[in-house]
Design a protein around this motif. Structure first.
Motif, PDB file in Angstrom:
ATOM      1  N   VAL A 292     -33.418  -8.428  59.917  1.00 50.14           N
ATOM      2  CA  VAL A 292     -32.231  -7.608  60.167  1.00 50.14           C
ATOM      3  C   VAL A 292     -31.112  -7.968  59.193  1.00 50.14           C
ATOM      4  O   VAL A 292     -30.476  -7.092  58.582  1.00 50.14           O
ATOM      5  CB  VAL A 292     -31.759  -7.781  61.627  1.00 50.14           C
ATOM      6  N   VAL A 293     -30.868  -9.281  59.028  1.00 57.33           N
ATOM      7  CA  VAL A 293     -29.796  -9.718  58.123  1.00 57.33           C
ATOM      8  C   VAL A 293     -30.137  -9.356  56.676  1.00 57.33           C
ATOM      9  O   VAL A 293     -29.258  -8.939  55.901  1.00 57.33           O
ATOM     10  CB  VAL A 293     -29.566 -11.238  58.262  1.00 57.33           C
TER      11      VAL A 293
ATOM     12  N   VAL B  35     -31.961  -6.808  55.546  1.00 67.38           N
ATOM     13  CA  VAL B  35     -31.746  -5.376  55.332  1.00 67.38           C
ATOM     14  C   VAL B  35     -30.249  -5.066  55.238  1.00 67.38           C
ATOM     15  O   VAL B  35     -29.804  -4.293  54.376  1.00 67.38           O
ATOM     16  CB  VAL B  35     -32.399  -4.559  56.470  1.00 67.38           C
ATOM     17  N   GLY B  36     -29.464  -5.711  56.106  1.00 68.18           N
ATOM     18  CA  GLY B  36     -28.019  -5.473  56.079  1.00 68.18           C
ATOM     19  C   GLY B  36     -27.354  -5.976  54.810  1.00 68.18           C
ATOM     20  O   GLY B  36     -26.338  -5.422  54.370  1.00 68.18           O
ATOM     21  N   SER B  37     -27.918  -7.025  54.208  1.00 73.55           N
ATOM     22  CA  SER B  37     -27.289  -7.619  53.022  1.00 73.55           C
ATOM     23  C   SER B  37     -27.764  -7.002  51.711  1.00 73.55           C
ATOM     24  O   SER B  37     -27.227  -7.338  50.650  1.00 73.55           O
ATOM     25  CB  SER B  37     -27.572  -9.128  52.989  1.00 73.55           C
TER      26      SER B  37
ATOM     27  N   THR C 268     -16.122  -6.000  50.793  1.00 73.02           N
ATOM     28  CA  THR C 268     -17.313  -6.641  50.231  1.00 73.02           C
ATOM     29  C   THR C 268     -17.305  -8.136  50.500  1.00 73.02           C
ATOM     30  O   THR C 268     -18.334  -8.719  50.861  1.00 73.02           O
ATOM     31  CB  THR C 268     -17.379  -6.387  48.704  1.00 73.02           C
TER      32      THR C 268
ATOM     33  N   ALA D 292     -18.129  -8.716  54.243  1.00 69.89           N
ATOM     34  CA  ALA D 292     -19.554  -8.515  54.507  1.00 69.89           C
ATOM     35  C   ALA D 292     -20.373  -9.666  53.934  1.00 69.89           C
ATOM     36  O   ALA D 292     -21.315 -10.159  54.580  1.00 69.89           O
ATOM     37  CB  ALA D 292     -20.009  -7.186  53.909  1.00 69.89           C
TER      38      ALA D 292
ATOM     39  N   PHE E 213     -22.766 -12.063  56.315  1.00 69.10           N
ATOM     40  CA  PHE E 213     -24.208 -12.135  56.111  1.00 69.10           C
ATOM     41  C   PHE E 213     -24.639 -13.510  55.593  1.00 69.10           C
ATOM     42  O   PHE E 213     -25.676 -14.037  55.993  1.00 69.10           O
ATOM     43  CB  PHE E 213     -24.661 -11.039  55.137  1.00 69.10           C
TER      44      PHE E 213
ATOM     45  N   THR F  29     -32.221 -10.729  44.568  1.00 63.50           N
ATOM     46  CA  THR F  29     -32.731 -11.012  45.910  1.00 63.50           C
ATOM     47  C   THR F  29     -34.139 -11.597  45.914  1.00 63.50           C
ATOM     48  O   THR F  29     -34.365 -12.687  46.446  1.00 63.50           O
ATOM     49  CB  THR F  29     -32.700  -9.730  46.761  1.00 63.50           C
TER      50      THR F  29
END
Length: 336
Positions: free
Chosen positions: A210-211, A213-215, A242, A245, A249, A287
């Motif tokens: 979840v984290v 995908v959010g990041s 930004t 967020a 995250f 990533t």
């Protein structure tokens, strides 16, 4: 023309680096599953993983006892490395790691309160404590360091100070409780994945997914923010939103690992820089390479930890301390 277009779309060096890191993770993971009180050789591990008709006792040892440890090492390494990439990109400084600027210590302090003061020792409550402690520390550091313009140097210095204060509070709590509680917290504080199984792995993997995908949007916005607030605003990116967020995250990733395995230090510091050098990238926010680098570091460190009989956190601190000394020396030599 076609070749140029393909080479632009596919970062060949990053793909090769990722492939090499995957091989390292698989080989080191399989090798680590041969280590333990129950003697299992490399061929037997391969048989247990790929052959359902192999020895059931060996399959139980490999798949039920040792495989979760390897998978947790991959998860912890990936989460910490991504958190390090987020904060290093945010601060535009290779020292801007949650280990250095205190967010990891804040998460550790939150878990210590949950375990020792409130006597809530389940994974859910430790995760809540780590998240709240990390976010509180992040907001405190951000508020103290924010003076009209955000300076990465000021953020790091304030973070080191806040980290020292929280570390002192944690030590004070530990010396104020019974020996049994202090030993329990100290064992957790060494950073170990030895006792973790699939029961803890599943919820941790869901939270991580979840984290992650959010990041993912940060992979695009943070490198732009590295060029400065004015450039980011001109390109339609809100610097304040930004940063908020990124901090949320990044702290969530650190909290995820801290709640499950305790503080595993210096992976967030070293992995983004190693990945950036391997891929020759201009930013620590890549990533896939960053996460694979962190996963490889923790899997190899855990194999070494099993050989010498210490928690994985002890190995990462030992190696990371040398890396930090080299990084500081390199930074000083560059400025001199």
């Amino acid at each position: 023309m076609d070749t140029a277009r393909v080479s632009t779309l596919i970062p060949v060096r990053s793909v090769l680096v990722c492939a090499a890191l995957v091989v390292v993770i698989i080989v080191a993971g399989l090798a680590s599953m041969t280590i333990g009180a129950y003697d299992v050789n490399f061929a037997a591990v391969l048989g247990a993983v790929f052959d359902p008709s192999s020895d059931p006792d060996v399959r139980q040892v490999v798949l039920e006892w040792r495989l979760p440890r390897v998978l947790f090492a991959v998860l912890c390494g990936a989460a910490l490395a991504l958190a390090g990439g987020i904060f290093q990109s945010l601060t535009r400084n290779p020292l801007g790691s949650p280990d250095i600027i205190g967010f990891g210590v804040g998460a550790q302090f939150g878990v210590t309160l949950m375990m020792i003061v409130f006597e809530l020792n389940t994974y859910m409550f430790k995760a809540i404590g780590a998240l709240v402690g990390g976010l509180f520390t992040a907001l405190l550091v951000y508020a103290l360091a924010n003076s009209k313009t955000m300076s990465s140097f000021r953020l790091i210095i304030v973070g080191i100070g806040v980290s020292a204060g929280l570390g002192s509070l944690t030590s004070w709590i530990l010396i104020s409780v019974s020996l049994e509680k202090a030993m329990m917290a100290a064992t957790w504080g060494a950073g170990s994945i030895a006792s973790l199984g699939f029961d803890q792995l599943l919820p941790a993997a869901i939270v991580f997914a979840v984290v992650l995908v959010g990041s993912l949007p940060l992979n695009r916005t943070l490198p732009v923010l590295e060029m400065g607030d004015d450039a980011a605003t001109a390109l339609g990116i809100s610097p304040g939103r930004t940063r908020l967020a990124a901090m949320v995250f990044g702290v969530a990733l650190v909290a995820l690992v801290t709640a499950a395995a305790g503080p595993i230090s210096f992976i967030a510091l070293a992995a983004p820089q190693i990945s950036q050098r391997l891929t020759r990238s201009n930013t620590p926010m890549g990533t896939a390479p960053v996460m694979l680098t962190g996963a490889a570091l923790v899997v190899v460190s855990d194999a070494v930890a099993q050989l010498v009989g210490v928690p994985v956190g002890v190995v990462t601190v030992s190696v990371g301390g040398l890396y930090l000394a080299w990084l500081l020396a390199a930074q000083y030599a560059r400025r001199a």
